[in-house]
Design a protein around this motif. Structure first.
Motif, PDB file in Angstrom:
ATOM      1  N   ASN A  69       0.816  -1.218   0.000  1.00  0.00           N
ATOM      2  CA  ASN A  69       0.000   0.000   0.000  1.00  0.00           C
ATOM      3  C   ASN A  69       0.850   1.268   0.000  1.00  0.00           C
ATOM      4  O   ASN A  69       0.496   2.288   0.599  1.00  0.00           O
ATOM      5  CB  ASN A  69      -0.957   0.008   1.196  1.00  0.00           C
ATOM      6  N   MET A  70       1.937   1.197  -0.694  1.00  0.00           N
ATOM      7  CA  MET A  70       2.813   2.360  -0.839  1.00  0.00           C
ATOM      8  C   MET A  70       2.087   3.441  -1.640  1.00  0.00           C
ATOM      9  O   MET A  70       1.445   3.151  -2.650  1.00  0.00           O
ATOM     10  CB  MET A  70       4.087   1.931  -1.575  1.00  0.00           C
ATOM     11  N   PRO A  71       2.141   4.723  -1.211  1.00  0.00           N
ATOM     12  CA  PRO A  71       1.525   5.797  -2.005  1.00  0.00           C
ATOM     13  C   PRO A  71       2.126   5.819  -3.407  1.00  0.00           C
ATOM     14  O   PRO A  71       3.338   5.929  -3.573  1.00  0.00           O
ATOM     15  CB  PRO A  71       1.869   7.062  -1.218  1.00  0.00           C
ATOM     16  N   ALA A  72       1.251   5.707  -4.398  1.00  0.00           N
ATOM     17  CA  ALA A  72       1.732   5.593  -5.774  1.00  0.00           C
ATOM     18  C   ALA A  72       1.515   6.866  -6.573  1.00  0.00           C
ATOM     19  O   ALA A  72       2.336   7.215  -7.423  1.00  0.00           O
ATOM     20  CB  ALA A  72       1.042   4.423  -6.470  1.00  0.00           C
ATOM     21  N   ALA A  73       0.403   7.553  -6.342  1.00  0.00           N
ATOM     22  CA  ALA A  73       0.102   8.744  -7.133  1.00  0.00           C
ATOM     23  C   ALA A  73      -0.828   9.651  -6.346  1.00  0.00           C
ATOM     24  O   ALA A  73      -1.572   9.207  -5.467  1.00  0.00           O
ATOM     25  CB  ALA A  73      -0.533   8.357  -8.462  1.00  0.00           C
ATOM     26  N   THR A  74      -0.763  10.928  -6.675  1.00  0.00           N
ATOM     27  CA  THR A  74      -1.701  11.905  -6.127  1.00  0.00           C
ATOM     28  C   THR A  74      -2.570  12.423  -7.261  1.00  0.00           C
ATOM     29  O   THR A  74      -2.098  12.597  -8.394  1.00  0.00           O
ATOM     30  CB  THR A  74      -0.962  13.070  -5.462  1.00  0.00           C
ATOM     31  N   VAL A  75      -3.843  12.649  -6.953  1.00  0.00           N
ATOM     32  CA  VAL A  75      -4.801  13.110  -7.953  1.00  0.00           C
ATOM     33  C   VAL A  75      -5.520  14.334  -7.394  1.00  0.00           C
ATOM     34  O   VAL A  75      -6.029  14.305  -6.264  1.00  0.00           O
ATOM     35  CB  VAL A  75      -5.823  12.008  -8.300  1.00  0.00           C
ATOM     36  N   ILE A  76      -5.546  15.412  -8.169  1.00  0.00           N
ATOM     37  CA  ILE A  76      -6.265  16.623  -7.764  1.00  0.00           C
ATOM     38  C   ILE A  76      -7.702  16.497  -8.247  1.00  0.00           C
ATOM     39  O   ILE A  76      -7.958  16.296  -9.441  1.00  0.00           O
ATOM     40  CB  ILE A  76      -5.605  17.878  -8.352  1.00  0.00           C
ATOM     41  N   ILE A  77      -8.660  16.606  -7.313  1.00  0.00           N
ATOM     42  CA  ILE A  77     -10.072  16.458  -7.640  1.00  0.00           C
ATOM     43  C   ILE A  77     -10.846  17.605  -6.995  1.00  0.00           C
ATOM     44  O   ILE A  77     -10.345  18.272  -6.083  1.00  0.00           O
ATOM     45  CB  ILE A  77     -10.620  15.104  -7.143  1.00  0.00           C
ATOM     46  N   PRO A  78     -12.076  17.866  -7.444  1.00  0.00           N
ATOM     47  CA  PRO A  78     -12.885  18.916  -6.810  1.00  0.00           C
ATOM     48  C   PRO A  78     -13.120  18.620  -5.329  1.00  0.00           C
ATOM     49  O   PRO A  78     -13.260  17.462  -4.926  1.00  0.00           O
ATOM     50  CB  PRO A  78     -14.194  18.873  -7.606  1.00  0.00           C
ATOM     51  N   ALA A  79     -13.156  19.658  -4.525  1.00  0.00           N
ATOM     52  CA  ALA A  79     -13.371  19.502  -3.092  1.00  0.00           C
ATOM     53  C   ALA A  79     -14.718  18.833  -2.838  1.00  0.00           C
ATOM     54  O   ALA A  79     -15.721  19.154  -3.488  1.00  0.00           O
ATOM     55  CB  ALA A  79     -13.313  20.866  -2.407  1.00  0.00           C
ATOM     56  N   GLY A  80     -14.730  17.887  -1.907  1.00  0.00           N
ATOM     57  CA  GLY A  80     -15.954  17.185  -1.567  1.00  0.00           C
ATOM     58  C   GLY A  80     -16.218  15.956  -2.415  1.00  0.00           C
ATOM     59  O   GLY A  80     -17.135  15.189  -2.113  1.00  0.00           O
ATOM     60  N   TRP A  81     -15.470  15.770  -3.474  1.00  0.00           N
ATOM     61  CA  TRP A  81     -15.631  14.576  -4.304  1.00  0.00           C
ATOM     62  C   TRP A  81     -14.836  13.419  -3.705  1.00  0.00           C
ATOM     63  O   TRP A  81     -13.925  13.611  -2.897  1.00  0.00           O
ATOM     64  CB  TRP A  81     -15.155  14.846  -5.727  1.00  0.00           C
ATOM     65  N   LYS A  82     -15.175  12.211  -4.118  1.00  0.00           N
ATOM     66  CA  LYS A  82     -14.471  11.013  -3.676  1.00  0.00           C
ATOM     67  C   LYS A  82     -13.686  10.426  -4.847  1.00  0.00           C
ATOM     68  O   LYS A  82     -13.992  10.687  -6.010  1.00  0.00           O
ATOM     69  CB  LYS A  82     -15.455   9.985  -3.124  1.00  0.00           C
ATOM     70  N   LEU A  83     -12.696   9.615  -4.485  1.00  0.00           N
ATOM     71  CA  LEU A  83     -11.807   9.043  -5.505  1.00  0.00           C
ATOM     72  C   LEU A  83     -11.700   7.538  -5.331  1.00  0.00           C
ATOM     73  O   LEU A  83     -11.566   7.037  -4.217  1.00  0.00           O
ATOM     74  CB  LEU A  83     -10.408   9.664  -5.414  1.00  0.00           C
TER      75      LEU A  83
END
Length: 414
Positions: A69-83
């Motif tokens: 579960n190593m952090p692989a990537a970061t994603v910028i998304i609208p506030a309040g949304w889920k990923l």
């Protein structure tokens, strides 16, 4: 540093992802209405109460379960949304990349980064269709690829038409092509003859999610490398990345403006994870090669043992054959000799008979004597013959007498 990668999954996987994502969208129910009113609303299509598109953004992360579960990537998304997302490695290009969907609280607005596609053609090696590559065999435009892509979407879609993209997006892909071709020119000893082309296109489609009509923008970024160099072994190739924006009918334009102004979707893989993933792939490749080498060695050993067994069997068969040949030769030779001896014996006996003589063996040789007597004695220089079987000249006549043995005329024993 952002890693650009492409990966391929089958159309079935894309269909499953789409079905799973669409299943989470929630329609506004007819709660509080009578059964007839609710049924009427469902029949006409539920009315979407537009929610404000968040002005702010938040950063979410994707982890890799294959690396603890190593952090692989970061994603910028609208506030309040889920990923929801994962890292996939393209079987066509072997480059890992992020595949994700970000969605609003009601699930009706979504932003997706789809699994990438790739294909190859030409080349001296003529490797054919590689596993995991798309069934295309030439360079196409981004718009042409989207026409191909929509045919893989489940449930049927209505293609509204092309979408005009902001000039800065088109300029960005043009600059990317210029940078890559400049790099190729600077490294002509390796990259000579390879020309990069970049293309960007988008279309608007409509789908149905429950009782809602959903508008989507499909945007494809196509990157192709045409290889006309003298060392064109692997041929030319293309990779494409499709992202999707989804919103209830009438809300897509506002969502596109909001996402394009923030240059979303935006995903950046971790340098540390990228290096760890490459190391993992190398280790897996090494383990696979070691396994294949062990199988190869075992197979070689088996073939060597079989060859040795075959050689020994052939040697034994050869020796048995030669022994059989020798035995048959000796048998034939003995038979021929016996035949000749038989013929010679009969002839010699007839000669003795015709000459009224007989042949006797004595003192290591043979002699011809009269056939009128049955007993023949010899003392080394003289012969004594008689028909009396009891006669013995020893002690009577001078010398040491030996009784001769009658034989055939050719000296063969009777």
């Amino acid at each position: 540093m952002k890693k650009c990668g492409y990966l391929v999954v089958s159309a079935v996987v894309v269909m499953v992802l789409l079905a799973g994502c669409n299943s989470e969208a929630k329609a506004v129910s007819g709660e509080g209405k009578s059964g007839d009113q609710a049924g009427s609303a469902a029949a006409k299509g539920a009315r979407y109460v537009a929610a404000a598109i968040p002005a702010g953004t938040t950063t979410a992360s994707i982890t890799d379960p294959t690396l603890d579960n190593m952090p692989a990537a970061t994603v910028i998304i609208p506030a309040g949304w889920k990923l929801q997302g994962m890292m996939l490695t393209s079987p066509c290009t072997t480059i890992p990349a992020a595949v994700f969907r970000a969605y609003s609280p009601d699930g009706l607005m979504q932003m997706r980064n789809e699994p990438a596609g790739g294909w190859r053609w030409g080349g001296r090696l003529n490797t054919g269709k590689l596993p995991g590559c798309l069934p295309l065999d030439k360079e196409v435009s981004a718009a042409e690829f989207l026409n191909y892509y929509v045919k893989t979407l489940p449930g049927g879609v209505h293609v509204v038409g092309p979408v005009t993209l902001p000039p800065d997006q088109l300029q960005s892909v043009a600059e990317r092509a210029t940078e890559i071709n400049q790099f190729n020119a600077q490294h002509a000893d390796v990259m000579g003859g390879i020309t990069d082309t970049e293309d960007l296109a988008a279309i608007r489609i409509e789908t149905v999610n429950g009782s809602f009509v959903i508008e989507e923008r499909l945007r494809a970024h196509l990157s192709c490398q045409r290889n006309a160099g003298p060392h064109n072994f692997t041929g030319s190739s293309c990779q494409t990345q499709v992202d999707r924006l989804m919103a209830p009918k009438g809300q897509l334009d506002a969502l596109m403006r909001a996402m394009d102004s923030k240059q979303l979707p935006a995903a950046e893989s971790s340098d540390q994870w990228f290096q760890a993933k490459i190391q993992q792939q190398n280790q897996q490749a090494s383990a696979f090669r070691a396994k294949m080498n062990a199988l190869y060695q075992a197979e070689n050993k088996m073939f060597a043992e079989r060859a040795e067994q075959f050689s020994q069997t052939m040697m034994r068969n050869h020796e048995a054959y030669m022994q059989q040949q020798e035995s048959e030769y000796q048998s034939q030779r003995a038979h021929a000799a016996a035949t000749m001896n038989a013929k010679s014996t009969a002839a010699s006996d007839w000669v003795d008979y015709a000459l009224d003589q007989q042949t006797v063996a004595v003192a290591g040789g043979t002699a011809k004597v009269s056939s009128s007597y049955s007993q023949t004695w010899y003392n080394g220089s003289q012969w004594y013959q008689t028909n009396d079987p009891n006669s013995n000249p020893n002690g009577v006549l001078q010398g040491n007498w030996t009784l001769a043995t009658p034989v055939h005329g050719n000296g063969q024993a009777r």
